[in-house]
Enzyme design. Structure first.
Site, PDB file in Angstrom:
ATOM      1  N   ASN A 143      -2.789   5.746  -3.017  1.00  0.00           N
ATOM      2  CA  ASN A 143      -2.926   5.678  -1.561  1.00  0.00           C
ATOM      3  C   ASN A 143      -2.521   6.956  -0.851  1.00  0.00           C
ATOM      4  O   ASN A 143      -2.948   7.206   0.273  1.00  0.00           O
ATOM      5  CB  ASN A 143      -2.149   4.478  -1.006  1.00  0.00           C
ATOM      6  CG  ASN A 143      -3.013   3.230  -1.076  1.00  0.00           C
ATOM      7  OD1 ASN A 143      -4.221   3.330  -1.322  1.00  0.00           O
ATOM      8  ND2 ASN A 143      -2.428   2.081  -0.884  1.00  0.00           N
ATOM      9  N   HIS A 158       0.424  -2.401  -7.572  1.00  0.00           N
ATOM     10  CA  HIS A 158      -0.585  -2.094  -6.566  1.00  0.00           C
ATOM     11  C   HIS A 158      -1.957  -2.481  -7.125  1.00  0.00           C
ATOM     12  O   HIS A 158      -2.590  -1.713  -7.838  1.00  0.00           O
ATOM     13  CB  HIS A 158      -0.496  -0.604  -6.208  1.00  0.00           C
ATOM     14  CG  HIS A 158      -1.448  -0.199  -5.143  1.00  0.00           C
ATOM     15  ND1 HIS A 158      -1.982   1.060  -5.045  1.00  0.00           N
ATOM     16  CD2 HIS A 158      -1.978  -0.901  -4.113  1.00  0.00           C
ATOM     17  CE1 HIS A 158      -2.794   1.111  -4.020  1.00  0.00           C
ATOM     18  NE2 HIS A 158      -2.807  -0.062  -3.437  1.00  0.00           N
ATOM     19  N   GLU A 200      -2.030  -0.020 -10.462  1.00  0.00           N
ATOM     20  CA  GLU A 200      -1.006   1.037 -10.415  1.00  0.00           C
ATOM     21  C   GLU A 200       0.359   0.333 -10.385  1.00  0.00           C
ATOM     22  O   GLU A 200       0.641  -0.432  -9.453  1.00  0.00           O
ATOM     23  CB  GLU A 200      -1.224   1.862  -9.147  1.00  0.00           C
ATOM     24  CG  GLU A 200      -0.396   3.112  -9.039  1.00  0.00           C
ATOM     25  CD  GLU A 200      -0.735   3.903  -7.761  1.00  0.00           C
ATOM     26  OE1 GLU A 200      -1.197   3.310  -6.763  1.00  0.00           O
ATOM     27  OE2 GLU A 200      -0.524   5.128  -7.767  1.00  0.00           O
ATOM     28  N   SER A 236       0.823  -1.211   0.000  1.00  0.00           N
ATOM     29  CA  SER A 236       0.000   0.000   0.000  1.00  0.00           C
ATOM     30  C   SER A 236       0.857   1.262   0.000  1.00  0.00           C
ATOM     31  O   SER A 236       0.525   2.228  -0.674  1.00  0.00           O
ATOM     32  CB  SER A 236      -0.922   0.007   1.219  1.00  0.00           C
ATOM     33  OG  SER A 236      -1.816  -1.070   1.143  1.00  0.00           O
TER      34      SER A 236
HETATM   35  P1  NAD Z   1      -4.049  -9.737   4.814  1.00  0.00           P
HETATM   36  O1  NAD Z   1      -3.798  -9.450   6.246  1.00  0.00           O
HETATM   37  O2  NAD Z   1      -5.436 -10.071   4.382  1.00  0.00           O
HETATM   38  O3  NAD Z   1      -3.084 -10.933   4.308  1.00  0.00           O
HETATM   39  C1  NAD Z   1      -1.702 -10.950   4.524  1.00  0.00           C
HETATM   40  C2  NAD Z   1      -1.249 -12.413   4.461  1.00  0.00           C
HETATM   41  O4  NAD Z   1       0.181 -12.460   4.500  1.00  0.00           O
HETATM   42  C3  NAD Z   1      -1.740 -13.258   5.656  1.00  0.00           C
HETATM   43  O5  NAD Z   1      -2.479 -14.385   5.182  1.00  0.00           O
HETATM   44  C4  NAD Z   1      -0.454 -13.672   6.356  1.00  0.00           C
HETATM   45  O6  NAD Z   1      -0.523 -14.962   6.964  1.00  0.00           O
HETATM   46  C5  NAD Z   1       0.524 -13.655   5.197  1.00  0.00           C
HETATM   47  N1  NAD Z   1       1.920 -13.612   5.603  1.00  0.00           N
HETATM   48  C6  NAD Z   1       2.507 -12.874   6.602  1.00  0.00           C
HETATM   49  N2  NAD Z   1       3.816 -13.161   6.671  1.00  0.00           N
HETATM   50  C7  NAD Z   1       4.069 -14.112   5.724  1.00  0.00           C
HETATM   51  C8  NAD Z   1       5.234 -14.815   5.322  1.00  0.00           C
HETATM   52  N3  NAD Z   1       6.407 -14.613   5.929  1.00  0.00           N
HETATM   53  N4  NAD Z   1       5.140 -15.722   4.309  1.00  0.00           N
HETATM   54  C9  NAD Z   1       3.954 -15.940   3.691  1.00  0.00           C
HETATM   55  N5  NAD Z   1       2.809 -15.298   4.029  1.00  0.00           N
HETATM   56  C10 NAD Z   1       2.874 -14.396   5.038  1.00  0.00           C
HETATM   57  O7  NAD Z   1      -3.498  -8.462   4.015  1.00  0.00           O
HETATM   58  P2  NAD Z   1      -3.932  -7.953   2.554  1.00  0.00           P
HETATM   59  O8  NAD Z   1      -5.045  -6.987   2.688  1.00  0.00           O
HETATM   60  O9  NAD Z   1      -4.067  -9.124   1.647  1.00  0.00           O
HETATM   61  O10 NAD Z   1      -2.637  -7.081   2.172  1.00  0.00           O
HETATM   62  C11 NAD Z   1      -1.468  -7.687   1.647  1.00  0.00           C
HETATM   63  C12 NAD Z   1      -0.578  -6.600   1.040  1.00  0.00           C
HETATM   64  O11 NAD Z   1      -1.281  -5.958  -0.032  1.00  0.00           O
HETATM   65  C13 NAD Z   1      -0.189  -5.492   2.034  1.00  0.00           C
HETATM   66  O12 NAD Z   1       1.110  -5.047   1.775  1.00  0.00           O
HETATM   67  C14 NAD Z   1      -1.225  -4.413   1.734  1.00  0.00           C
HETATM   68  O13 NAD Z   1      -0.767  -3.145   2.093  1.00  0.00           O
HETATM   69  C15 NAD Z   1      -1.357  -4.569   0.220  1.00  0.00           C
HETATM   70  N6  NAD Z   1      -2.618  -4.088  -0.366  1.00  0.00           N
HETATM   71  C16 NAD Z   1      -3.806  -4.298   0.255  1.00  0.00           C
HETATM   72  C17 NAD Z   1      -4.989  -3.855  -0.352  1.00  0.00           C
HETATM   73  C18 NAD Z   1      -6.333  -4.105   0.284  1.00  0.00           C
HETATM   74  O14 NAD Z   1      -7.332  -3.566  -0.214  1.00  0.00           O
HETATM   75  N7  NAD Z   1      -6.438  -4.892   1.334  1.00  0.00           N
HETATM   76  C19 NAD Z   1      -4.941  -3.236  -1.597  1.00  0.00           C
HETATM   77  C20 NAD Z   1      -3.705  -3.087  -2.244  1.00  0.00           C
HETATM   78  C21 NAD Z   1      -2.539  -3.525  -1.609  1.00  0.00           C
END
Ligand code: NAD
Length: 289
Positions: free
Chosen positions: A193, A143, A155, A122
């Protein structure tokens, strides 16, 4: 198929499951890695549900095969070593610099030298992520928007050392996913963001100050600006823990008080109100995902 045979997807949360589904339904093989079998079981169910929804919403036949065929293309694994055969990796783990560092160091060891790493983050700097590897030219930001299979645009972020060839490979993958790319330079929060997180944070201040309820704020954005969703509905969809980590990241990166996190947001995250995925955020949801 095409130029990519196996795409690695790291992190099977909200974003990783969406990316894995989008890649598998485009006909490519996926290796989806997270830390535990329970998380992967939940991811498999989420992808099943995503594919069911896609079938329901489609007017015509959907490409990529039926649910079973698409699921067969996804290999659910708990060890990053399974990515040794990936020619492109999309990383979607928790928005935490230290956790990401551990993953990138390991990816750099297990993947072939020409494997591209795309960070779905993000606000974390793509240049800083590139520096965690010995291949900063082959690291870019992708992104994705949530829900990934339904959003037509991504993005794309070029880090300081990202090569033109890497940007082209990223665009080729997005093309195969039928998604449009807009390429921007590396800066905390990128374009989307940096603006969105300030808006969400300010909307949370409005709730805290009792200027308006969450539902009224969102109604205003839908009715006045024609937005499909208001800022607080969007925040619940993204996940309030991710929102807080993002606004904190912007605050640290720019050292500018305009990014100070709203205390209400902090309290909600501490209380486990993480939005849609936990069943409760600014709104209450029937079923936690
Ligand atoms: P989430 O909390 O739903 O999922 C994150 C996952 O990563 C979890 O299942 C966790 O177990 C896993 N994880 C943590 N450490 C790990 C490791 N060492 N090896 C393998 N897996 C591991 O989070 P999310 O919303 O899916 O966000 C993930 C990324 O995407 C973040 O960087 C977030 O900023 C970015 N993002 C999120 C959104 C959104 O709308 N949620 C949009 C764009 C980008």
């Amino acid at each position: 198929m095409g130029r990519f045979t196996t795409v690695g997807v790291v992190g099977a949360g909200v974003m990783g499951t969406g990316v894995a589904q989008a890649v598998a339904q485009a006909g490519m093989d996926v290796v989806l890695v997270d830390t535990g079998d329970d998380i992967l079981d939940r991811a498999r169910r989420a992808i099943d549900e995503g594919l069911r929804m896609r079938r329901l919403l489609a007017r015509d036949a959907v490409p990529g095969g039926d649910r079973a065929e698409i699921q067969k293309r996804i290999d659910y694994r708990t060890d990053l070593a399974a990515l040794a055969r990936a020619d492109f990796v999309v990383e979607n783990i928790t928005e935490d610099m230290a956790l990401k560092q551990g993953v990138y160091e390991r990816l750099d060891e297990v993947c072939p030298p020409d494997t591209v790493f795309a960070a779905n983050t993000s606000v974390i700097s793509i240049t800083a992520i590139g520096a965690m590897t010995g291949r900063p030219h082959a690291v870019l930001g992708m992104h994705f928007m949530n829900p990934v299979p339904m959003r037509p645009m991504v993005e794309v972020i070029r880090g300081h050392h990202t090569s033109d060839a890497t940007v082209e490979r990223g665009k080729a993958l997005l093309d195969a996913l039928d998604k449009e790319a807009v390429v921007v330079a590396d800066s905390p929060g990128f374009v989307t963001n940096r603006v969105l997180m300030l808006t969400v944070n300010e909307a949370a201040f409005l709730v805290q100050e009792r200027v308006a309820e969450a539902a009224e704020i969102d109604r205003l954005f839908r009715g006045c600006f024609g937005h499909r969703m208001g800022p607080l509905e969007t925040a619940d969809l993204i996940g309030l823990d991710t929102i807080l980590a993002s606004i904190e990241g912007l605050h640290t990166a720019f050292a500018d008080s305009k990014y100070r996190p709203c205390p209400l947001l902090r309290r909600m995250v501490a209380a486990g109100l993480h939005g849609r995925k936990s069943g409760r955020g600014f709104y209450v949801y029937d079923h936690a995902k």
